[in-house]
Design a protein around this motif. Structure first.
Motif, PDB file in Angstrom:
ATOM      1  N   HIS A  57      -7.115   2.728   0.183  1.00 38.57           N
ATOM      2  CA  HIS A  57      -6.744   3.769  -0.777  1.00 38.57           C
ATOM      3  C   HIS A  57      -7.759   4.893  -0.689  1.00 38.57           C
ATOM      4  O   HIS A  57      -8.753   4.792   0.025  1.00 38.57           O
ATOM      5  CB  HIS A  57      -6.671   3.210  -2.205  1.00 38.57           C
ATOM      6  CG  HIS A  57      -7.956   2.653  -2.736  1.00 38.57           C
ATOM      7  ND1 HIS A  57      -8.538   1.502  -2.241  1.00 38.57           N
ATOM      8  CD2 HIS A  57      -8.786   3.089  -3.718  1.00 38.57           C
ATOM      9  CE1 HIS A  57      -9.647   1.247  -2.912  1.00 38.57           C
ATOM     10  NE2 HIS A  57      -9.832   2.207  -3.803  1.00 38.57           N
ATOM     11  N   HIS A  59     -10.715   6.462  -1.946  1.00 39.91           N
ATOM     12  CA  HIS A  59     -11.792   5.920  -2.780  1.00 39.91           C
ATOM     13  C   HIS A  59     -12.446   6.990  -3.646  1.00 39.91           C
ATOM     14  O   HIS A  59     -12.536   8.148  -3.243  1.00 39.91           O
ATOM     15  CB  HIS A  59     -12.865   5.282  -1.902  1.00 39.91           C
ATOM     16  CG  HIS A  59     -12.357   4.178  -1.045  1.00 39.91           C
ATOM     17  ND1 HIS A  59     -12.234   2.883  -1.484  1.00 39.91           N
ATOM     18  CD2 HIS A  59     -11.922   4.182   0.238  1.00 39.91           C
ATOM     19  CE1 HIS A  59     -11.757   2.135  -0.504  1.00 39.91           C
ATOM     20  NE2 HIS A  59     -11.553   2.886   0.552  1.00 39.91           N
ATOM     21  N   HIS A 113      -4.185   0.680  -9.212  1.00 40.01           N
ATOM     22  CA  HIS A 113      -5.571   1.185  -9.273  1.00 40.01           C
ATOM     23  C   HIS A 113      -5.524   2.684  -8.962  1.00 40.01           C
ATOM     24  O   HIS A 113      -6.109   3.494  -9.666  1.00 40.01           O
ATOM     25  CB  HIS A 113      -6.433   0.405  -8.288  1.00 40.01           C
ATOM     26  CG  HIS A 113      -7.765   1.022  -7.998  1.00 40.01           C
ATOM     27  ND1 HIS A 113      -8.700   1.267  -8.975  1.00 40.01           N
ATOM     28  CD2 HIS A 113      -8.317   1.458  -6.832  1.00 40.01           C
ATOM     29  CE1 HIS A 113      -9.776   1.823  -8.416  1.00 40.01           C
ATOM     30  NE2 HIS A 113      -9.561   1.953  -7.127  1.00 40.01           N
ATOM     31  N   ASP A 132      -8.830  -2.298  -3.828  1.00 43.41           N
ATOM     32  CA  ASP A 132      -9.271  -2.469  -5.214  1.00 43.41           C
ATOM     33  C   ASP A 132      -8.126  -2.921  -6.116  1.00 43.41           C
ATOM     34  O   ASP A 132      -8.222  -2.835  -7.337  1.00 43.41           O
ATOM     35  CB  ASP A 132      -9.840  -1.155  -5.774  1.00 43.41           C
ATOM     36  CG  ASP A 132     -11.166  -0.807  -5.128  1.00 43.41           C
ATOM     37  OD1 ASP A 132     -11.656  -1.608  -4.318  1.00 43.41           O
ATOM     38  OD2 ASP A 132     -11.694   0.267  -5.443  1.00 43.41           O
TER      39      ASP A 132
HETATM   40 FE   LIG Z   1     -11.225   2.292  -5.495  1.00 41.99          FE
END
Ligand SMILES: [Fe+2]
Length: 349
Positions: A57, A59, A113, A132
């Motif tokens: 993803h 970050h 997330h 995450d």
């Molecule tokens: Fe993250």
């Protein structure tokens, strides 16, 4: 399959290197900008060919090393198509398959997330890289970047928890030194979503975390939307020679280059006097400073020229390079392979 879990202490990020033992083709998941030299050294030492550099993803807590890897090795950058990010070669979506050698990773959309979170599942479903979405006894926060507790609940319950119990969970972070878990374990014991937890329980828990704003988000997010390409291209310190950082963290330099540039270098031989004048001989102009005297004698060494350390096979001189670096020498490297390699290559005295 080769599987390596690497750790960045600053952001508590796990980076994963997977590779096919036969073809040597490799995938790097969630790389960290500041750990680029480490990852590059490991790829080189294991003789791997990096095909894909994937982020689970976008970050908020560290900058990806994806762009640096593409620059260095022409690996393809892969990221979810949910983000409007630059420098992405492959925009991933649910159901995509990433192949390397005889292995493959399936892309599983696990948003919540962030809106673009992906998990990567090995073909035999023995491993899942959850980013995450699902962490060891935890889950990623859902309070920014399009996060949603409801979506994360569904992603974990419907998708990740439908994987086999024995499937090993490899998270993108851990703040307590836990390296992995399994789907079965998390289904039973995850304090946020395990056991009998219902959606209301989960959402209630997530809405009351009260976490501070991520420290690096203002810097990390824009950088990650460029896939980690730095704005300042000229940030690299000019190098005095083709010094390679090994995975062990040592600066090394090839004997062929040293032979061609001897006049510009300070050569320090750290063997014993007997070895210096022994069978292997020494390189002309090299100065003898045995390793056990090096710490005390750094004041004698000139700093005008780059220092190359020499020993029999490059082990003791590796230690020597560390000693000089700690003493403030900036331009220092270890002669790769030492005098043994030097002689094998037929280089001159
Ligand atoms: Fe993250």
């Amino acid at each position: 399959m080769i599987v390596r879990q690497l750790f960045d202490q600053v952001s508590s990020t796990y980076t994963y290197l997977l590779a096919d033992e036969g073809t040597r083709e490799a995938v790097l998941i969630d790389s960290v900008f500041e750990r680029h030299a480490r990852d590059l050294a490991l790829l080189r030492e294991l003789d791997l060919k990096l095909l894909w550099v994937i982020d689970t993803h976008c970050h908020a807590d560290h900058v990806t090393g994806a762009w640096l890897m593409r620059e260095a090795l022409a690996a393809k950058i892969c990221l979810s198509r949910e983000y409007d990010a630059e420098n992405v070669d492959v925009r991933l979506e649910d159901g995509d398959v990433i192949r390397f050698g005889s292995h493959a990773l399936s892309v599983l959309a696990t948003p919540g997330h962030t809106a673009g979170c992906l998990s990567l599942v090995s073909e035999d479903q023995t491993m899942v890289f959850t980013g995450d979405a699902l962490l060891v006894r935890s889950v990623g926060r859902t309070d920014f970047q399009g996060g949603s507790s409801e979506r994360l609940y569904r992603s974990i319950k419907d998708r990740l928890f439908s994987l086999p119990d024995a499937c090993v969970v490899y998270p993108a972070h851990d703040y307590d030194g836990r390296t992995s878990s399994t789907i079965g374990e998390e289904r039973r014991h995850n304090p946020r979503i395990g056991g009998e937890a219902r959606q209301e329980d989960f959402v209630g828990y997530m809405e009351n975390l009260g976490l501070p704003h991520p420290k690096q988000i203002a810097q990390a997010l824009p950088a990650n939307l460029r896939s980690g390409r730095p704005l300042e291209q000229a940030t690299k310190t000019p190098s005095w020679g083709p010094v390679i950082a090994t995975y062990a963290g040592l600066p090394e330099i090839a004997p062929e280059w040293v032979a061609q540039h001897r006049g510009e270098l300070e050569l320090i031989d750290v063997r014993s006097p007997g070895e210096f004048d022994g069978e292997l001989g020494h390189i002309e102009g090299a100065r003898l400073v045995p390793l056990d005297e090096l710490r005390q004698r750094t004041g004698e060494l000139g700093r005008e020229r780059p220092v190359v350390l020499v020993c029999q096979t490059g082990k003791r001189s590796g230690m020597g390079a560390v000693i000089l670096r700690n003493a403030g020498f900036e331009r220092v490297a270890n002669l790769a392979g030492g005098m043994v390699r030097w002689r094998e290559l037929g280089l001159p005295d």
